[in-house]
Design an enzyme around this catalytic site. Structure first.
Site, PDB file in Angstrom:
ATOM      1  N   PRO A   7      37.772   9.396  43.055  1.00 33.30           N
ATOM      2  CA  PRO A   7      39.208   9.280  43.340  1.00 33.30           C
ATOM      3  C   PRO A   7      39.970   9.323  42.027  1.00 33.30           C
ATOM      4  CG  PRO A   7      38.179   7.124  43.433  1.00 33.30           C
ATOM      5  CD  PRO A   7      37.072   8.111  43.207  1.00 33.30           C
ATOM      6  N   MET A   8      41.050  10.102  41.980  1.00 30.11           N
ATOM      7  CA  MET A   8      41.889  10.172  40.785  1.00 30.11           C
ATOM      8  C   MET A   8      43.331   9.985  41.224  1.00 30.11           C
ATOM      9  SD  MET A   8      40.104  13.326  38.695  1.00 30.11           S
ATOM     10  CE  MET A   8      41.259  13.169  37.321  1.00 30.11           C
ATOM     11  N   GLN A  68      39.532   3.674  49.788  1.00 32.47           N
ATOM     12  CA  GLN A  68      39.481   2.733  48.671  1.00 32.47           C
ATOM     13  C   GLN A  68      40.664   1.767  48.732  1.00 32.47           C
ATOM     14  OE1 GLN A  68      40.124   3.545  44.212  1.00 32.47           O
ATOM     15  NE2 GLN A  68      37.889   3.502  44.410  1.00 32.47           N
ATOM     16  N   CYS A  98      40.398   0.574  37.872  1.00 35.18           N
ATOM     17  CA  CYS A  98      41.624   1.261  37.462  1.00 35.18           C
ATOM     18  C   CYS A  98      42.170   0.640  36.175  1.00 35.18           C
ATOM     19  CB  CYS A  98      42.680   1.186  38.562  1.00 35.18           C
ATOM     20  SG  CYS A  98      44.239   1.999  38.090  1.00 35.18           S
ATOM     21  N   LYS A 139      33.564   0.008  42.800  1.00 40.63           N
ATOM     22  CA  LYS A 139      33.547   0.790  41.568  1.00 40.63           C
ATOM     23  C   LYS A 139      34.048  -0.087  40.435  1.00 40.63           C
ATOM     24  CE  LYS A 139      34.792   5.122  39.343  1.00 40.63           C
ATOM     25  NZ  LYS A 139      35.636   6.343  39.336  1.00 40.63           N
ATOM     26  N   ASN A 199      29.022   7.418  36.517  1.00 43.14           N
ATOM     27  CA  ASN A 199      30.318   8.102  36.448  1.00 43.14           C
ATOM     28  C   ASN A 199      30.806   8.107  35.003  1.00 43.14           C
ATOM     29  OD1 ASN A 199      33.679   7.197  37.061  1.00 43.14           O
ATOM     30  ND2 ASN A 199      32.889   9.231  37.408  1.00 43.14           N
ATOM     31  N   GLY A 200      31.350   9.252  34.587  1.00 40.18           N
ATOM     32  CA  GLY A 200      31.960   9.335  33.274  1.00 40.18           C
ATOM     33  C   GLY A 200      31.434  10.458  32.414  1.00 40.18           C
ATOM     34  N   GLY A 223      34.824  13.202  38.357  1.00 35.81           N
ATOM     35  CA  GLY A 223      36.250  13.292  38.593  1.00 35.81           C
ATOM     36  C   GLY A 223      36.866  14.430  37.809  1.00 35.81           C
ATOM     37  N   ARG A 224      37.218  14.149  36.549  1.00 31.46           N
ATOM     38  CA  ARG A 224      37.898  15.143  35.726  1.00 31.46           C
ATOM     39  C   ARG A 224      37.072  16.419  35.564  1.00 31.46           C
ATOM     40  NH1 ARG A 224      38.793  12.286  30.365  1.00 31.46           N
ATOM     41  NH2 ARG A 224      36.758  11.434  30.923  1.00 31.46           N
TER      42      ARG A 224
END
Length: 325
Positions: A7-8, A68, A98, A139, A199-200, A223-224
């Site tokens: 999710p972004m 979420q 976040c 998360k 993630n990342g 994500g990105r």
């Protein structure tokens, strides 16, 4: 070896989820966070974040979508989780990662990483509010001011009943600056028994395999990297099977972005449409020299028609060097 679309906030909406899952390779999506404060939000708010609820909480390609929630009030989070479950949500994910200042200021997101007992209470409250067949997941990041809280937070949410944990391999203070500290995910994975998703900083197929090797995780959230390279999940799938694949070219990426703009224009004001499209193009500069070459012109346009014309022009522009991996 599942792949998840992260999710972004402000970018990965239902339209992007549809477009990217249609490209292929993604196993699950997660909505932008629904911020929980005071009062029970009506169903229309849930629908705004997850229009896929009209399709059984799946994208048109049939990929499941989790809801979420973000907040710090146990009673309110439980009430909203129960409403989401009643609306058919197949999974409730809790956002403890976040880094946005406005969110953290109101005791949401990554600020909770300094309070593992409260995180546990939130997971427990939500777990108790929804039917047992609906997984409650979380998360997190590695910490707030530093990267020392990952294991404690992971153990807290596991003890409270979380079914799965996604770890963004940075602290809140790290933001999104490289590197991602994948080795810390490995430490977390070895400290808990629940499935851990890494993630990342997965920008390429090679990054994916290195992330898996370092973390020991066979599930990865991107994500990105999927915004920058929309067919990355499809490329990874081919790599998993040992099959060759032809990467998506810039003209196809332009078509994808323009389809997004056309559909988004039916829902939001034009100035917001071009803002979203600029976000997307900005990420693609990392891999596509055409995007880099066209960026000085694209970033100036606020109206959709000239922006689209400038975007089409990038297909014909001389090459520039991308920003690099």
């Amino acid at each position: 070896m599942r792949l998840f679309l992260a999710p972004m906030e402000g970018l990965v909406d239902d339209l992007v989820r549809d477009l990217l899952t249609d490209v292929g390779g993604i196993d699950r999506c997660v909505t932008e966070f629904v911020r929980v404060t005071n009062g029970l939000l009506p169903p229309r708010v849930f629908h705004r974040y997850a229009p896929e609820m009209d399709q059984g909480w799946q994208t048109p390609r049939g990929i499941p979508v989790a809801l979420q929630l973000l907040g710090s009030d146990c009673e309110q989070m439980a009430r909203h989780a129960a409403r989401a479950a009643a609306l058919g949500a197949p999974q409730i994910d809790l956002n403890f990662g976040c880094p946005a200042k406005t969110v953290n200021k109101h005791r949401g997101g990554a600020v909770l990483l300094d309070d593992p007992p409260l995180m546990a209470d939130l997971v427990s409250a939500v777990r108790g509010a929804v039917p047992s067949h609906i997984p409650v997941t979380a998360k997190i990041r590695l910490g707030y001011g530093d990267r020392s809280m990952g294991v404690a937070c992971a153990r807290a949410v596991e003890a409270a009943g979380a079914a799965e944990l996604c770890v963004h391999a940075r602290s809140k203070v790290d933001g999104y600056r490289p590197p991602a500290y994948w080795e810390s995910i490995a430490e977390i994975r070895q400290s808990v028994g629940l499935p851990v998703i890494a993630n990342g900083d997965v920008w390429s197929v090679d990054d994916y395999w290195r992330c898996r090797e370092v973390t020991g995780c066979d599930q990865v959230m991107i994500g990105r990297g999927l915004i920058a390279r929309p067919d990355l999940a499809r490329q990874i799938r081919a790599s998993q099977r040992g099959e060759p694949t032809t990467p998506m070219g810039w003209p196809d990426v332009v078509g994808l972005i323009q389809r997004y703009g056309e559909r988004l224009a039916d829902h939001v004001e034009e100035r917001h449409v071009t803002g979203r499209l600029k976000q997307w193009v900005n990420y693609t500069r990392r891999h596509f020299p055409e995007a880099e070459a066209g960026w000085p012109s694209l970033k100036r346009h606020k109206a959709l028609a000239p922006f689209n014309e400038a975007l089409r022009e990038t297909v014909r522009m001389p090459m520039a060097e991308p920003l690099g991996e």
